[in-house]
Design a protein around this motif. Structure first.
Motif, short mmCIF file in Angstrom:
data_model
loop_
_atom_site.label_atom_id
_atom_site.label_comp_id
_atom_site.label_asym_id
_atom_site.label_seq_id
_atom_site.Cartn_x
_atom_site.Cartn_y
_atom_site.Cartn_z
N ARG A 93 0.83 -1.22 0.00
CA ARG A 93 0.00 0.00 0.00
C ARG A 93 0.86 1.26 0.00
N ASP A 94 2.07 1.19 0.51
CA ASP A 94 2.92 2.37 0.56
C ASP A 94 3.68 2.61 -0.74
N SER A 95 3.54 1.70 -1.70
CA SER A 95 4.19 1.84 -3.02
C SER A 95 3.14 1.66 -4.11
N PRO A 96 2.35 2.71 -4.39
CA PRO A 96 1.22 2.57 -5.33
C PRO A 96 1.60 2.04 -6.70
N ARG A 97 2.74 2.49 -7.25
CA ARG A 97 3.13 2.04 -8.59
C ARG A 97 3.46 0.55 -8.58
N THR A 98 4.18 0.12 -7.55
CA THR A 98 4.49 -1.31 -7.42
C THR A 98 3.21 -2.10 -7.24
N GLN A 99 2.32 -1.59 -6.43
CA GLN A 99 1.05 -2.28 -6.19
C GLN A 99 0.26 -2.44 -7.48
N PHE B 47 8.30 14.25 -26.49
CA PHE B 47 9.40 13.45 -27.01
C PHE B 47 10.75 14.01 -26.57
N GLY B 48 10.88 15.32 -26.53
CA GLY B 48 12.13 15.91 -26.06
C GLY B 48 12.38 15.62 -24.60
N PHE B 49 11.35 15.74 -23.78
CA PHE B 49 11.42 15.42 -22.36
C PHE B 49 11.86 13.97 -22.16
N ALA B 50 11.21 13.05 -22.89
CA ALA B 50 11.53 11.63 -22.77
C ALA B 50 12.97 11.34 -23.18
N TYR B 51 13.44 12.03 -24.22
CA TYR B 51 14.79 11.76 -24.72
C TYR B 51 15.87 12.36 -23.83
N LEU B 52 15.63 13.51 -23.27
CA LEU B 52 16.67 14.20 -22.52
C LEU B 52 16.79 13.74 -21.07
N LEU B 53 15.68 13.30 -20.46
CA LEU B 53 15.72 12.94 -19.04
C LEU B 53 15.39 11.47 -18.76
N ALA B 54 15.03 10.71 -19.79
CA ALA B 54 14.78 9.26 -19.67
C ALA B 54 13.76 8.89 -18.59
N PRO B 55 12.63 9.61 -18.52
CA PRO B 55 11.62 9.24 -17.52
C PRO B 55 10.79 8.05 -17.97
N ARG B 56 10.19 7.39 -16.99
CA ARG B 56 9.17 6.38 -17.29
C ARG B 56 7.85 7.13 -17.56
N ILE B 57 6.93 6.47 -18.23
CA ILE B 57 5.72 7.16 -18.65
C ILE B 57 4.90 7.63 -17.46
N ALA B 58 4.84 6.85 -16.39
CA ALA B 58 4.09 7.28 -15.20
C ALA B 58 4.74 8.50 -14.57
N TRP C 69 19.88 23.84 -12.95
CA TRP C 69 18.52 23.32 -12.91
C TRP C 69 18.52 21.81 -12.69
N TRP C 70 17.57 21.34 -11.88
CA TRP C 70 17.42 19.93 -11.53
C TRP C 70 15.96 19.53 -11.66
N TRP C 71 15.75 18.24 -11.88
CA TRP C 71 14.39 17.71 -11.95
C TRP C 71 14.20 16.71 -10.81
N ARG C 72 13.22 16.97 -9.97
CA ARG C 72 12.89 16.06 -8.88
C ARG C 72 11.83 15.09 -9.36
N VAL C 73 12.09 13.80 -9.19
CA VAL C 73 11.16 12.79 -9.68
C VAL C 73 10.96 11.72 -8.63
N VAL C 74 9.73 11.27 -8.49
CA VAL C 74 9.41 10.13 -7.62
C VAL C 74 9.24 8.92 -8.52
N GLY C 75 10.18 7.97 -8.43
CA GLY C 75 10.19 6.83 -9.33
C GLY C 75 9.61 5.57 -8.74
#
Length: 361
Positions: free
Chosen positions: A21-27, A177-188, A205-211
């Motif tokens: 329950r504490d990891s919604p994406r994993t769940q 597409f530029g965002f996906a190519y430059l920072l390699a995020p997952r779709i979620a 500049w930095w990007w904070r992400v919860v993976g």
């Protein structure tokens, strides 16, 4: 002896999922795999406790070729829709391994809970090969010439008399597409991103992400990404740079306010790949058949693979590449290293046959 309060397989699985329950994406990922197994067994009128060793081979074969296709395969739809299907298509070898890894954990838990008397995964002699989540070298990515063509196509000027909606959609897909190519995020991660996740610290500049696993990471933002972000904010009639506390979603629907959901984002990227494939085919014909085929098969995750592969080819150190990818293990990141293959191929080319003399070697 039963150690959980459950009256059905579905309730037993729900108890297991509650542990995450504490990891919604994993769940969500675990629920998807468990649901596929329950539905597959349900088609046969069976329950989890009836699963045997040979069933694991049959289930893996089903994931590789789900039939009848119309019952199991379909585009993304809400779970409550009559058009919802548990699969988008046949699963790759890596995805099948991942499914078995997750289900192995489910059965280990159910066995401890007393819900099943037997864990068939423990009988797999080739368990390491099947259940080790390490996959072979990444191949589902766009090679640099194809990516460069795609980016040029995405960046083509928009007609001055184009409707406002068309201009917005074109700007959005180029940014995606530029965002996906430059920072390699997952779709979620892309769907969940907020403007305030881009922040400045000590002039950079930095990007904070919860993976995955709700792990927080902070990724360096390259200059090209900031240029893209400013262009996208201009399309939204916002100031050039985000400010602290700006909680508005990064990617938005046509109204310019609501967040773009992960399912809609998935469809947007897939539709763009297919449109690009049609454009490339019209432009270059049969000469580009292989590239056209790759574009038609590409999924959003190919963009992440492309980003990490191109970073590796550009010489980004493995430790930094792993941090950008947010991989727990370096050997996972090492799957993106193709440079050694290129050098090996170059050196192997030195070895050849002696030129024929008099019709003989």
């Amino acid at each position: 002896m039963l150690h959980i309060a459950a009256r059905s397989d579905a309730e037993a699985v729900a108890r297991w999922l509650a542990e995450y329950r504490d990891s919604p994406r994993t769940q969500r990922a675990y629920r998807r795999e468990a649901e596929r197994l329950l539905l597959w067994l349900g088609e046969q009128g069976r329950e989890l406790g009836s699963l045997r060793r040979d069933d694991l081979d049959a289930f893996e074969a089903f994931l590789a070729d789900p039939r009848p296709r119309h019952r199991w395969v379909g585009p993304p739809r809400p779970r409550t829709s009559a058009e919802w299907r548990p699969l988008r298509g046949p699963l790759s070898a890596a995805s099948r391994r991942q499914s078995l890894v997750i289900l192995q954990g489910l059965f280990a838990w159910l066995r401890e809970a007393g819900w099943v008397a037997h864990n068939p995964f423990r009988l797999m002699r080739d368990k390491r090969r099947r259940l080790d989540n390490r996959a072979p070298r990444i191949e589902r990515y766009l090679e640099r010439p194809l990516w460069e063509w795609l980016w040029a196509w995405l960046s083509a000027p928009i007609d001055e008399d184009a409707a406002a909606r068309v201009r917005f959609e074109r700007s959005r897909r180029r940014f995606v597409f530029g965002f996906a190519y430059l920072l390699a995020p997952r779709i979620a991660e892309m769907s969940a991103a907020r403007m305030q996740d881009f922040h400045r610290r000590e002039g950079r500049w930095w990007w904070r992400v919860v993976g995955k696993g709700d792990k927080v990471a902070v990724i360096p933002v390259p200059p090209d990404m900031m240029t893209l972000l400013q262009g996208w904010r201009s399309a939204l009639d916002l100031s050039p740079l985000p400010s602290p506390g700006e909680e508005a979603p990064l990617l938005r629907t046509l109204d310019g306010r609501r967040a773009l959901g992960a399912n809609r984002l998935y469809r947007l990227i897939r539709e763009t790949f297919c449109e690009a494939a049609t454009a490339l085919e019209a432009e270059q014909g049969g000469e580009a058949a292989e590239a056209v085929s790759r574009l038609r098969r590409a999924t959003p995750h190919w963009l992440r693979h492309t980003a990490l592969t191109h970073q590796a080819q550009s010489g980004v150190e493995l430790r930094f590449l792993a941090a950008t990818a947010r991989h727990a293990r370096l050997d996972t990141t090492a799957r993106y290293l193709h440079a050694e293959d290129e050098e090996w191929h170059r050196q192997q080319a030195v070895h050849g046959l002696v030129e024929a003399r008099g019709g003989r070697l």
